[in-house]
Design a protein around this motif. Structure first.
Motif, PDB file in Angstrom:
ATOM      1  N   ASN A 100       0.824  -1.226   0.000  1.00 51.79           N
ATOM      2  CA  ASN A 100       0.000   0.000   0.000  1.00 51.79           C
ATOM      3  C   ASN A 100       0.849   1.263   0.000  1.00 51.79           C
ATOM      4  N   LYS A 112      -0.354   5.119  -0.476  1.00 54.21           N
ATOM      5  CA  LYS A 112      -1.817   5.233  -0.479  1.00 54.21           C
ATOM      6  C   LYS A 112      -2.357   5.917   0.772  1.00 54.21           C
ATOM      7  N   TYR A 113      -1.621   5.849   1.879  1.00 59.95           N
ATOM      8  CA  TYR A 113      -2.096   6.392   3.144  1.00 59.95           C
ATOM      9  C   TYR A 113      -1.015   7.258   3.791  1.00 59.95           C
ATOM     10  N   SER A 159     -10.306   1.298   6.922  1.00 59.62           N
ATOM     11  CA  SER A 159      -9.242   1.161   5.931  1.00 59.62           C
ATOM     12  C   SER A 159      -9.196  -0.280   5.431  1.00 59.62           C
ATOM     13  N   THR A 172      -4.012   4.478   7.434  1.00 62.65           N
ATOM     14  CA  THR A 172      -5.188   5.338   7.412  1.00 62.65           C
ATOM     15  C   THR A 172      -4.812   6.784   7.126  1.00 62.65           C
ATOM     16  N   ASP A 173      -5.812   7.582   6.790  1.00 63.45           N
ATOM     17  CA  ASP A 173      -5.647   9.040   6.715  1.00 63.45           C
ATOM     18  C   ASP A 173      -6.336   9.731   7.880  1.00 63.45           C
TER      19      ASP A 173
END
Length: 539
Positions: A231, A234-235, A260, A278-279
């Motif tokens: 990932n 992406k985060y 997520s 996560t964001d």
């Protein structure tokens, strides 16, 4: 089964063996960490050995390997730079010895393997000033003795390797009979266990045997790199959570998959672990707290800004020359500030549970232009790495063997820039002897140490590597420990409170200390250090 009958081991098998060794140690690092003699939450032998073997494997993968000699050369060089903690340094020396025994060899037969074990034991023992039996050194010694005595009875190096590992496990089980501390704690030597896991990984990889590594609480950390790689970009944040309750994995997955798609979880032994990208970290913490008490959490911003900041600092200082410069290992924002106020040139983040590598220290040395460079490890488990780094530079670098943060502060304060090198080295050594350091943390298991019976979650007072007192109440533990240590010549006490202790709680402890020890001047400082609720310096 032809591969088992082959009377040599080639480089391809060996590379596969190192890959398997890393995998097995990563899956069992917490098991190794739990073998810490002291029942405190800072066991890091497994972590240090894993990071060291990772560095070895990374270097192996950079090379083109034609012989087993070149594989072990790469492993030796990589582990030397990546060595962390005493266990990592000794592991790097064991790998150096294995390479010494296999120089110029294209494949490994029984004779070559015997020579490798003999050299490995020799190099490791020579690297330690006062070798202690009942440790990883004993495991290496007994393997080499078995190897030297029995190798003529074998013609298959893989069968021979397996029997040498079996002898190593026999040696490991004997370590509690050689060290009283291990016997009292009811554990075998952690370094020896880690080394045998690596040898077992090599053996498994050479045989090309696959093992089932389904995710569970014990090998959870092994899978973190893969989720990060899958990932990448992406985060913005990663969050690692330790939950105080054992929650079914299905429930954890259902809960965090709503936040997520990049998450993994595991539960067992009354606990749960979650790793999530996560964001919205606040949402993750909020949802997790509804499921269970969060024992601890680690949130990381995934965009690397530290490298940029370091480069900017290097640009500013690239033309600065110092007569004398200091490199210190520090842990905690408050303690970092103290060293900054003392005009330390380089601060390396580290301490218990996060020992810097030899390479980290070497880079700090090479980044400074100074006539003399003084390295203060401030932790007994970092001294060997610091010495190894100092031996690898052409600069004049001196390791001052500070074992605690207060010793490091005292050593710097004793330094006189107008005095000569010899006098300053002596002054710093004397200053270390004058300061007493007490450390307070909590027990992670029931144990007995030095005749003191300890219950899980008790607070523990430690002085000079010995547990002095154990008590359910932190204030009682502090007072009763001090009563055993403070004498009539002591006049100043500095208390650094950690990240897990509120200021109000620390102030109450100070008030109680002042009521009991009326002649002492007491200072309270926000150290912010992890693991240890209090560090106390007495002069």
């Amino acid at each position: 089964m032809d591969k088992v009958k082959k009377n040599y081991i080639d480089s391809k098998q060996l590379v596969r063996g190192f890959e398997k060794a890393e995998k097995i140690l990563e899956s069992k690092k917490e098991e190794v960490n739990s073998l810490n003699v002291f029942p405190v939450p800072d066991g890091d032998t497994g972590t240090n050995m894993l990071l060291t073997i990772k560095s070895a494997l990374e270097n192996i993968k950079k090379k083109e390997h034609l012989t087993v000699s070149s594989v072990f050369k790469a492993a030796s060089d990589g582990s030397l730079m990546g060595a962390r903690g005493n266990s990592g340094v000794i592991l790097s020396q064991l790998l150096r010895g294995l390479y010494n025994g296999l120089k110029d060899e294209k494949v490994i037969g029984v004779r070559e393997l015997n020579q490798a074990f003999l050299e490995s034991k020799k190099v490791a023992y020579n690297a330690v000033m006062k070798p202690t039996e009942g440790t990883i050194l004993t495991v290496a010694r007994m393997i080499s003795e078995f190897s030297n005595y029995h190798h003529n009875n074998y013609d298959d190096p893989i069968v021979f390797l397996k029997d040498c590992i079996d002898e190593g496990n026999r040696a490991l089980n004997l370590t509690p009979t050689m060290l009283k501390q291990l016997e009292e704690a009811g554990v075998v030597d952690a370094g020896g266990k880690g080394y045998l896991l690596i040898l077992e990984g090599l053996y498994t990889g050479i045989l090309n045997e696959e093992e089932d590594f389904a995710i569970d609480i014990s090998n959870f950390d092994y899978f973190l790199d893969s989720i990060l790689d899958d990932n990448k970009g992406k985060y913005n944040y990663s969050i690692y959570l330790n939950l105080a309750e054992e929650i079914e994995s299905v429930q954890l997955d259902e809960n965090f998959s709503k936040i997520s798609k990049a998450n993994i979880s595991a539960s067992g032994n009354g606990k749960s672990k979650v790793f999530i990208l996560t964001d919205d970290p606040a949402k993750v913490i909020e949802d997790a707290s509804k499921l269970s008490i969060i024992e601890n959490s680690e949130i990381k911003y995934l965009k690397d800004i530290s490298g940029k900041e370091l480069n900017e600092k290097s640009k500013i200082e690239q033309n600065v020359h110092y007569d004398n410069a200091f490199i210190v290992v520090s842990s905690g924002k408050g303690i970092d500030k103290i060293f900054t106020d003392l005009s330390v040139q380089r601060i390396i983040s580290g301490g218990q549970t996060m020992n810097p590598s030899t390479e980290d220290i070497l880079k700090a040395i090479e980044s400074i232009d100074a006539d003399n460079i003084f390295i203060l490890p401030n932790n007994k488990n970092i001294i060997l790495s610091a010495k190894q780094a100092a031996s690898m530079t052409k600069k004049l670098a001196y390791v001052i063997e500070t074992r605690t943060i207060p010793e490091g502060i005292s050593a710097i304060l004793s330094f006189n820039p107008d005095d000569n090198l010899e006098n300053n080295l002596e002054s710093m050594k004397d200053a270390i002897k004058e300061v007493k350091t007490l450390e307070f943390t909590y027990a992670v298991r029931d144990s007995e140490n030095n005749g003191i019976f300890i219950k899980k979650d008790d607070f523990i007072g430690i002085h000079k590597g010995e547990i002095i007192r154990s008590d359910r109440n932190l204030n009682n533990c502090v007072i009763e420990t001090l009563e055993k240590i403070v004498d009539e010549d002591d006049y100043l006490m500095t208390i650094f409170y950690g990240e897990n202790l509120k200021k109000e709680e620390a102030e109450k402890i100070v008030e109680n200390i002042e009521n009991v020890f009326e002649d002492l001047e007491v200072e309270l400082v926000a150290g912010g250090q992890p693991v240890y609720s209090l560090l106390i310096s007495i002069e």
